[in-house]
Each structure stands twice: as structure tokens, then as C-alpha cells.
Design an enzyme around this catalytic site. Structure first.
Site, PDB file in Angstrom:
ATOM      1  N   TYR A 116      61.309  50.431  47.243  1.00  0.00           N
ATOM      2  CA  TYR A 116      60.931  49.136  47.438  1.00  0.00           C
ATOM      3  C   TYR A 116      59.752  48.855  48.056  1.00  0.00           C
ATOM      4  O   TYR A 116      59.017  47.751  47.628  1.00  0.00           O
ATOM      5  CB  TYR A 116      62.033  48.563  48.292  1.00  0.00           C
TER       6      TYR A 116
ATOM      7  N   SER B 218      56.541  41.025  50.606  1.00  0.00           N
ATOM      8  CA  SER B 218      57.711  41.351  51.843  1.00  0.00           C
ATOM      9  C   SER B 218      56.743  42.029  52.732  1.00  0.00           C
ATOM     10  O   SER B 218      55.743  42.603  52.518  1.00  0.00           O
ATOM     11  CB  SER B 218      58.553  42.440  51.012  1.00  0.00           C
TER      12      SER B 218
HETATM   13  P1  NAP Z   1      68.573  37.519  46.513  1.00  0.00           P
HETATM   14  O1  NAP Z   1      69.277  36.680  47.458  1.00  0.00           O
HETATM   15  O2  NAP Z   1      69.454  39.091  46.163  1.00  0.00           O
HETATM   16  O3  NAP Z   1      68.385  36.793  45.120  1.00  0.00           O
HETATM   17  C1  NAP Z   1      67.566  37.575  44.050  1.00  0.00           C
HETATM   18  C2  NAP Z   1      67.459  36.418  43.002  1.00  0.00           C
HETATM   19  O4  NAP Z   1      66.541  37.092  42.208  1.00  0.00           O
HETATM   20  C3  NAP Z   1      68.629  35.878  42.249  1.00  0.00           C
HETATM   21  O5  NAP Z   1      68.237  34.558  41.731  1.00  0.00           O
HETATM   22  C4  NAP Z   1      68.603  36.886  40.969  1.00  0.00           C
HETATM   23  O6  NAP Z   1      69.185  36.383  39.727  1.00  0.00           O
HETATM   24  C5  NAP Z   1      67.266  37.072  40.785  1.00  0.00           C
HETATM   25  N1  NAP Z   1      66.898  38.322  40.101  1.00  0.00           N
HETATM   26  C6  NAP Z   1      67.100  39.634  40.462  1.00  0.00           C
HETATM   27  N2  NAP Z   1      66.913  40.344  39.584  1.00  0.00           N
HETATM   28  C7  NAP Z   1      66.228  39.888  38.331  1.00  0.00           C
HETATM   29  C8  NAP Z   1      65.741  40.129  37.238  1.00  0.00           C
HETATM   30  N3  NAP Z   1      65.711  41.297  37.006  1.00  0.00           N
HETATM   31  N4  NAP Z   1      65.404  39.009  36.560  1.00  0.00           N
HETATM   32  C9  NAP Z   1      65.407  37.855  36.910  1.00  0.00           C
HETATM   33  N5  NAP Z   1      65.779  37.430  37.918  1.00  0.00           N
HETATM   34  C10 NAP Z   1      66.257  38.377  38.952  1.00  0.00           C
HETATM   35  O7  NAP Z   1      67.289  37.887  46.977  1.00  0.00           O
HETATM   36  P2  NAP Z   1      66.321  37.008  47.978  1.00  0.00           P
HETATM   37  O8  NAP Z   1      66.703  37.682  49.372  1.00  0.00           O
HETATM   38  O9  NAP Z   1      66.352  35.611  47.888  1.00  0.00           O
HETATM   39  O10 NAP Z   1      64.941  37.632  47.536  1.00  0.00           O
HETATM   40  C11 NAP Z   1      63.977  36.988  46.833  1.00  0.00           C
HETATM   41  C12 NAP Z   1      62.678  37.760  46.931  1.00  0.00           C
HETATM   42  O11 NAP Z   1      62.172  37.677  48.086  1.00  0.00           O
HETATM   43  C13 NAP Z   1      62.571  39.151  46.306  1.00  0.00           C
HETATM   44  O12 NAP Z   1      61.364  39.452  45.683  1.00  0.00           O
HETATM   45  C14 NAP Z   1      62.844  39.928  47.510  1.00  0.00           C
HETATM   46  O13 NAP Z   1      62.293  41.177  47.445  1.00  0.00           O
HETATM   47  C15 NAP Z   1      61.987  39.140  48.654  1.00  0.00           C
HETATM   48  N6  NAP Z   1      62.325  39.330  49.988  1.00  0.00           N
HETATM   49  C16 NAP Z   1      63.450  38.946  50.449  1.00  0.00           C
HETATM   50  C17 NAP Z   1      63.626  39.083  51.797  1.00  0.00           C
HETATM   51  C18 NAP Z   1      64.935  38.986  52.481  1.00  0.00           C
HETATM   52  O14 NAP Z   1      65.057  39.540  53.799  1.00  0.00           O
HETATM   53  N7  NAP Z   1      65.777  38.563  51.910  1.00  0.00           N
HETATM   54  C19 NAP Z   1      62.469  39.671  52.501  1.00  0.00           C
HETATM   55  C20 NAP Z   1      61.408  39.953  52.232  1.00  0.00           C
HETATM   56  C21 NAP Z   1      60.916  39.641  50.749  1.00  0.00           C
HETATM   57  P3  NAP Z   1      70.815  36.298  39.660  1.00  0.00           P
HETATM   58  O15 NAP Z   1      71.286  35.393  40.739  1.00  0.00           O
HETATM   59  O16 NAP Z   1      71.159  35.865  38.403  1.00  0.00           O
HETATM   60  O17 NAP Z   1      71.268  37.804  39.649  1.00  0.00           O
END
Ligand code: NAP
Length: 288
Positions: free
Chosen positions: A189, A176
Site C-alpha cells: 500500500y 495518503s
Molecule cells: P473505502 O471506504 O474502502 O471505499 C473505497 C471505494 O473505492 C469504494 O467506493 C469502492 O467501490 C471503490 N473501489 C475499490 N476498489 C475499486 C476498483 N478496483 N475499481 C473501482 N472502485 C473501487 O475507502 P476510503 O477510505 O474511502 O478510501 C478512498 C481513497 O482514499 C483510497 O484511495 C484510499 O487509499 C485513500 N485513503 C484513505 C484513508 C483512510 O484513512 N480511509 C487514508 C488515506 C488515503 P465499491 O463500494 O463498489 O467496492
């Protein structure tokens, strides 16, 4: 073992297999779909969204690919074997690991109020679990394909010496912009994502001798459930659409991140490892 029953989605398995953690929603979902379109067999890991994971798998199969879903908590080390077994038992090998699963803090607490439970909740999944899953999958990748003689490091070399480029196998860590941006109400985080940066360097140095390249993708502000809370969305709408936060003035999409994964998966960066790919609309550029 709480192994997924018959969740095998049937079509002819392809030559290469990817594991994507947290692939039921958001960025992981887009990555899984994009890899399926690239004819990867995709192991779709999820934590609690079983129906959403099944839907991703169905979409891959309907497009002619092969997929397997596996419930496992990345933060719970005892669950890791389920993830490896899903790939091994169904497809026989792993060529690509995408460490995408991640959680935001349950409570956005000021740094001086951050609790131990809050710290552990984020670090357990985003860093500790991700590290140990990577260790486990890397061992499996090495077992599948030990380094050829030409690339084997001298006995004395600590950690291995890369004598060649990657051979198409790779590990991608979804970090991130928080790896280097201080947010005082979610320090845990930021620390976890900064840790992923060093983890990427470490595995890149260690695994090059085995032909496995390691990359870090740093998404910026991406429209997913993680950023859909009313207050968070309003804050970013203002900064992105009205302010001057980003040179590319729009929210990121999960597909933007998936495209970067596809570039690595296609083997387009064979002589780069430990590389950071910023997928952030230019957020990282210092401007004056
Ligand atoms: P999201 O929409 O909240 O989705 C999170 C995903 O991770 C879901 O599929 C969830 O599964 C899964 N997950 C959560 N905890 C888990 C665990 N303990 N074991 C296995 N799976 C787990 O998040 P996102 O925005 O797509 O983020 C994905 C990644 O990108 C993360 O690492 C986040 O930190 C990073 N990121 C996101 C952003 C942003 O702006 N969105 C920016 C920078 C980095 P369930 O559906 O089964 O709960």
C-alpha cells in the site's frame, strides 16, 4: 459491454463534469456529493456497491444536480472505456478527474511475508489502474480542448512547456500519508501511494501545457470502511484520542478531503500544479 443500463439521473446537465472513481462509499462518496453541490455533473464510478452508488447519484439529483453511475474495476484496464464513455455520452466532456478508488491489503502481512498476489492486488488498482485511467482521461481532455496557440509548446519541446496557468481543468489523485510513512505490515500500500506521488509530478509536468493542473491530496486517518475494522480502529483511537499522533486531535472525516477537492475544483489554485495538499490533522509535521 457491461454498461450500466438506464442509470442516468435526470436534471439539467451543468457546464462542468467530474469523474470520481470509487465514489460509492467513504471519501469518494463525500467528494461526489460535494462536487454535485458545486454544480458539477458527476460520473460516479463504483466497483461492487451498485445500490450505494445509486444512492449517491439520487442525492445529487435531489439537490438539483446531474449524475451518472458506472460500474468499472479501475484495476482492470479493459473497463476504463466504460468510465470515459459514461462522461462523454451523457455530458460530452470531462473537466475534472478525481482518482480516489483504492484498496487496502486483504491481509496485513509483514514485509518479509508479502506475497506476489497481495502485491498485485493492491498495485493493480492503486497504481497501475490509476495511471492508465489517468492517461486515458488526459487524452480525452486534450482532444476536447487542444491547447490554444499562445500555450502550445515549441515543436522541439519534450513533454510541453507551460506558458500559462491551468484553465480550470484538473486531475486530483487521492494518495495518503502512506506515501512517505513506512508501515511494515502493508508495504505494498505504501509503495503504491508513493508511486502516486511521482505519477502526480509526471502528469503535472506533462499536462500543464494543456491547461490541466494536477494535484495530490494526502489524507491522514479518515473514518471510513477502510479504517473501521476492530483492530485498526482501536489502534487509531488510541493514537489519536489518547496519544499525541496528531496536532488536530480527531479522526479525519471524508468531508475534510472533499473540501480540499472543492478548493481545487473551484479553481482557487491556478498557479499551482504537482502540489501536495495534506489533509491529515497535521500528521506530516515533524515535532521534537
Ligand atoms: P473505502 O471506504 O474502502 O471505499 C473505497 C471505494 O473505492 C469504494 O467506493 C469502492 O467501490 C471503490 N473501489 C475499490 N476498489 C475499486 C476498483 N478496483 N475499481 C473501482 N472502485 C473501487 O475507502 P476510503 O477510505 O474511502 O478510501 C478512498 C481513497 O482514499 C483510497 O484511495 C484510499 O487509499 C485513500 N485513503 C484513505 C484513508 C483512510 O484513512 N480511509 C487514508 C488515506 C488515503 P465499491 O463500494 O463498489 O467496492
Amino acid at each position: 459491454m457491461n454498461f450500466e443500463p438506464k442509470s442516468a439521473f435526470m436534471t439539467t446537465p451543468c457546464a462542468r463534469t467530474a469523474i470520481v472513481t470509487g465514489a460509492s462509499r467513504g471519501i469518494g462518496r463525500a467528494i461526489a456529493l460535494a462536487l454535485g453541490a458545486q454544480r458539477f455533473n458527476v460520473v460516479i464510478n463504483y466497483h461492487s456497491s451498485a445500490a450505494a452508488a445509486q444512492e449517491v447519484a439520487q442525492a445529487i439529483v435531489q439537490a438539483g444536480g446531474a449524475a451518472e453511475t458506472v460500474q468499472a474495476d479501475v484495476g482492470h484496464l479493459a473497463d476504463h472505456e466504460k468510465i470515459v464513455a459514461a462522461a462523454r455520452d451523457r455530458f460530452g466532456a470531462v473537466h475534472l478527474l478525481v482518482n480516489n478508488a483504492g484498496v487496502a491489503p486483504k491481509v496485513r502481512a509483514d514485509l518479509l511475508e508479502l506475497s506476489e498476489a497481495g502485491f498485485d492486488q493492491v498495485l493493480d488498482t492503486n497504481l497501475k489502474g490509476t495511471f492508465f485511467l489517468t492517461q486515458r482521461v488526459a487524452r480525452f481532455m486534450i482532444e476536447q480542448a487542444p491547447p490554444p496557440e499562445s500555450r502550445r509548446p515549441p515543436e522541439s519541446a519534450q513533454g510541453g512547456v507551460a506558458l500559462s496557468g491551468g484553465d480550470g481543468r484538473a486531475i486530483i489523485n487521492i494518495a495518503s500519508i502512506s506515501a512517505y510513512t513506512a508501515s511494515l505490515n502493508r508495504g505494498e500500500y505504501c509503495m503504491a501511494k508513493a508511486g502516486i506521488g511521482m505519477m502526480t509530478q509526471l502528469f503535472a509536468a506533462r499536462l500543464a501545457a494543456h491547461g490541466i493542473n494536477v494535484y495530490e491530496i494526502r489524507p491522514g486517518i479518515i473514518a471510513t470502511d477502510m479504517t473501521s475494522g476492530q483492530a485498526v480502529k482501536a489502534k487509531y483511537d488510541k493514537l489519536i484520542l489518547e496519544g499525541d499522533l496528531l496536532p488536530i486531535r480527531r479522526w479525519g472525516r471524508p468531508e475534510d478531503v472533499a473540501q480540499a477537492v472543492v478548493a481545487v475544483a473551484q479553481g482557487l489554485l491556478p498557479y499551482s500544479t504537482g502540489q501536495v495538499l495534506d489533509v491529515d490533522g497535521g500528521f506530516h509535521i515533524r515535532r521534537l
